[in-house]
Design a protein around this motif. Structure first.
Motif, PDB file in Angstrom:
ATOM      1  N   GLY A  91       0.694  -1.073   0.187  1.00 52.31           N
ATOM      2  CA  GLY A  91       0.084   0.005  -0.211  1.00 52.31           C
ATOM      3  C   GLY A  91       0.960   1.286  -0.074  1.00 52.31           C
ATOM      4  O   GLY A  91       1.913   1.058  -0.426  1.00 52.31           O
ATOM      5  N   ALA A 116      -8.312  -2.729  -7.301  1.00 52.41           N
ATOM      6  CA  ALA A 116      -8.611  -1.843  -5.949  1.00 52.41           C
ATOM      7  C   ALA A 116      -7.142  -1.411  -5.633  1.00 52.41           C
ATOM      8  O   ALA A 116      -6.867  -0.368  -5.452  1.00 52.41           O
ATOM      9  CB  ALA A 116      -9.140  -2.794  -4.806  1.00 52.41           C
ATOM     10  N   PHE A 117      -6.011  -2.296  -5.874  1.00 53.87           N
ATOM     11  CA  PHE A 117      -4.723  -1.829  -5.498  1.00 53.87           C
ATOM     12  C   PHE A 117      -4.274  -0.800  -6.426  1.00 53.87           C
ATOM     13  O   PHE A 117      -3.867   0.192  -5.935  1.00 53.87           O
ATOM     14  CB  PHE A 117      -3.684  -3.167  -5.681  1.00 53.87           C
ATOM     15  CG  PHE A 117      -3.638  -4.032  -4.357  1.00 53.87           C
ATOM     16  CD1 PHE A 117      -2.784  -3.582  -3.340  1.00 53.87           C
ATOM     17  CD2 PHE A 117      -4.199  -5.154  -4.143  1.00 53.87           C
ATOM     18  CE1 PHE A 117      -2.504  -4.183  -2.107  1.00 53.87           C
ATOM     19  CE2 PHE A 117      -3.806  -6.100  -3.097  1.00 53.87           C
ATOM     20  CZ  PHE A 117      -3.144  -5.507  -2.215  1.00 53.87           C
ATOM     21  N   SER A 118      -4.501  -0.895  -7.585  1.00 54.39           N
ATOM     22  CA  SER A 118      -3.961   0.036  -8.742  1.00 54.39           C
ATOM     23  C   SER A 118      -4.616   1.297  -8.686  1.00 54.39           C
ATOM     24  O   SER A 118      -3.997   2.223  -8.848  1.00 54.39           O
ATOM     25  CB  SER A 118      -4.039  -0.650 -10.161  1.00 54.39           C
ATOM     26  OG  SER A 118      -5.282  -0.825 -10.626  1.00 54.39           O
ATOM     27  N   LYS A 119      -6.055   1.189  -8.445  1.00 50.74           N
ATOM     28  CA  LYS A 119      -6.855   2.348  -8.391  1.00 50.74           C
ATOM     29  C   LYS A 119      -6.368   3.434  -7.392  1.00 50.74           C
ATOM     30  O   LYS A 119      -6.269   4.785  -7.348  1.00 50.74           O
ATOM     31  CB  LYS A 119      -8.158   2.186  -8.523  1.00 50.74           C
ATOM     32  CG  LYS A 119      -9.284   3.290  -8.619  1.00 50.74           C
ATOM     33  CD  LYS A 119     -10.669   3.043  -8.573  1.00 50.74           C
ATOM     34  CE  LYS A 119     -11.502   4.148  -8.595  1.00 50.74           C
ATOM     35  NZ  LYS A 119     -13.073   3.904  -8.719  1.00 50.74           N
ATOM     36  N   TYR A 120      -5.921   2.870  -6.058  1.00 50.98           N
ATOM     37  CA  TYR A 120      -5.917   3.512  -5.033  1.00 50.98           C
ATOM     38  C   TYR A 120      -4.481   3.454  -4.316  1.00 50.98           C
ATOM     39  O   TYR A 120      -4.062   3.925  -3.298  1.00 50.98           O
ATOM     40  CB  TYR A 120      -6.776   2.905  -3.696  1.00 50.98           C
ATOM     41  CG  TYR A 120      -8.315   3.273  -4.206  1.00 50.98           C
ATOM     42  CD1 TYR A 120      -8.936   4.477  -4.071  1.00 50.98           C
ATOM     43  CD2 TYR A 120      -9.190   2.224  -4.778  1.00 50.98           C
ATOM     44  CE1 TYR A 120      -9.972   4.797  -4.342  1.00 50.98           C
ATOM     45  CE2 TYR A 120     -10.466   2.470  -4.908  1.00 50.98           C
ATOM     46  CZ  TYR A 120     -10.911   3.701  -4.810  1.00 50.98           C
ATOM     47  OH  TYR A 120     -12.251   3.921  -5.032  1.00 50.98           O
ATOM     48  N   GLY A 122      -1.772   1.445  -4.752  1.00 50.19           N
ATOM     49  CA  GLY A 122      -1.250   0.110  -3.935  1.00 50.19           C
ATOM     50  C   GLY A 122      -0.506  -0.682  -5.313  1.00 50.19           C
ATOM     51  O   GLY A 122      -0.551  -0.183  -6.404  1.00 50.19           O
ATOM     52  N   ARG A 216      -5.224   8.343   1.986  1.00 52.01           N
ATOM     53  CA  ARG A 216      -4.976   7.483   0.896  1.00 52.01           C
ATOM     54  C   ARG A 216      -4.807   5.981   1.177  1.00 52.01           C
ATOM     55  O   ARG A 216      -5.466   5.347   0.585  1.00 52.01           O
ATOM     56  CB  ARG A 216      -3.654   8.141   0.323  1.00 52.01           C
ATOM     57  CG  ARG A 216      -3.344   9.332  -0.360  1.00 52.01           C
ATOM     58  CD  ARG A 216      -1.964   9.769  -0.985  1.00 52.01           C
ATOM     59  NE  ARG A 216      -1.773   8.752  -2.088  1.00 52.01           N
ATOM     60  CZ  ARG A 216      -0.540   8.452  -2.243  1.00 52.01           C
ATOM     61  NH1 ARG A 216       0.612   8.842  -1.650  1.00 52.01           N
ATOM     62  NH2 ARG A 216      -0.297   7.708  -3.334  1.00 52.01           N
ATOM     63  N   LYS A 219      -8.348   4.665   1.999  1.00 51.69           N
ATOM     64  CA  LYS A 219      -9.103   4.535   0.690  1.00 51.69           C
ATOM     65  C   LYS A 219      -8.598   3.121   0.263  1.00 51.69           C
ATOM     66  O   LYS A 219      -9.714   2.571  -0.318  1.00 51.69           O
ATOM     67  CB  LYS A 219      -8.917   5.728  -0.149  1.00 51.69           C
ATOM     68  CG  LYS A 219      -9.695   6.883   0.166  1.00 51.69           C
ATOM     69  CD  LYS A 219      -9.581   8.165  -0.894  1.00 51.69           C
ATOM     70  CE  LYS A 219     -10.247   9.391  -0.453  1.00 51.69           C
ATOM     71  NZ  LYS A 219      -9.921  10.425  -1.401  1.00 51.69           N
ATOM     72  N   LEU A 220      -7.521   2.692   0.267  1.00 51.68           N
ATOM     73  CA  LEU A 220      -7.391   1.630  -0.350  1.00 51.68           C
ATOM     74  C   LEU A 220      -7.913   0.413   0.460  1.00 51.68           C
ATOM     75  O   LEU A 220      -8.465  -0.576  -0.077  1.00 51.68           O
ATOM     76  CB  LEU A 220      -5.723   1.383  -0.533  1.00 51.68           C
ATOM     77  CG  LEU A 220      -5.045  -0.011  -0.737  1.00 51.68           C
ATOM     78  CD1 LEU A 220      -5.606  -0.577  -2.137  1.00 51.68           C
ATOM     79  CD2 LEU A 220      -3.503   0.168  -0.617  1.00 51.68           C
TER      80      LEU A 220
END
Length: 243
Positions: A91, A116-120, A122, A216, A219-220
């Motif tokens: 993260g 989810a990892f890439s969008k936030y 991570g 940040r 959010k992840l």
């Protein structure tokens, strides 16, 4: 250990989890079903099932729901066939993140977790990239002001692995994962009721997150925890909620 913020972080995380109670029954039903499938429907012979059922009862899940989930797991009722899978990554600030899932479609689940990892902010990694940073164990935390000597004596007598006192006065009791329920019951019988307790993947180190990175990172974590197939998210991140 960032002991100054341990208690605040535990209480904040508990509050966030309580606010998501709409997801709790679905996740517990999956866990009960899989536990029964893997180890049978006898609670006395299946510690994973006993733990899952106890969590269901603590969440006020109707007993009929629990019975049906066990029957689906043992094959007495038809149901969805769930598979366990774990995804690992990093993260904000390089904090380790581990995501445990139960799914009927691994292709869908891995795509959603990776997104989810890439969008936030991570980065999803390879199997085993961070799992060594966590220990599978039972975990109980007691409020500041608890009698440390008496709790330590009761915990060690009950079979706990370790008792840790944080700088803020809160006390952690670490147990073997499948002896958690018995030790928790023994401590309650001795007059010690934990504020938070679970079988978890406990981080063996901590990554302090500060400033704007707190939001940040949250959010992840929220994005991962809100995925339907996700059962639990573990992280080494420690976030000062006063930031």
């Amino acid at each position: 250990m960032a002991g100054h913020s341990k208690w605040a972080n535990i209480q904040h995380r508990k509050g966030r989890q309580d606010a998501k109670r709409g997801q709790v029954f679905t996740r517990l039903i999956k866990e009960i079903t899989v536990a029964a499938k893997m180890g049978g429907g006898d609670l006395n012979m299946n510690p994973r099932l006993r733990l899952a059922v106890d969590k269901g009862l603590a969440a006020n899940m109707p007993k009929d729901n629990i019975t049906r989930a066990i029957d689906r797991g043992t094959g007495n009722l038809e149901g969805v066939d769930y598979a366990e899978c774990r995804y690992e990554g990093y993260g904000i600030g390089g904090a380790a993140v581990m995501v445990d899932c139960l799914t009927d479609n691994k292709v869908r689940t891995v795509a959603e977790v990776r997104h989810a990892f890439s969008k936030y902010g991570g980065n999803m990694g390879a199997d085993g990239c961070v799992s060594f940073q966590f220990k599978h164990c039972g975990y109980l935390i007691f409020a500041p002001g608890t009698d440390e000597d008496a709790l330590m004596e009761a915990a060690l007598e009950a079979g706990a692995d370790d008792v840790l006192t944080n700088e803020d006065g809160s006390i952690e009791v670490i147990t073997p994962p499948y002896e958690y329920v018995g030790i928790k019951d023994a401590l309650e019988a001795a007059g010690f009721k934990a504020e938070v307790g679970e079988v978890t993947m406990k981080p063996q180190g901590e990554t302090e997150i500060l400033g704007d990175d707190v939001a940040r990172m949250q959010k992840l974590l929220d994005a991962l925890e809100n995925l339907d197939d996700v059962q639990a998210v573990y992280t080494t991140a420690v976030m000062d909620e006063e930031e």
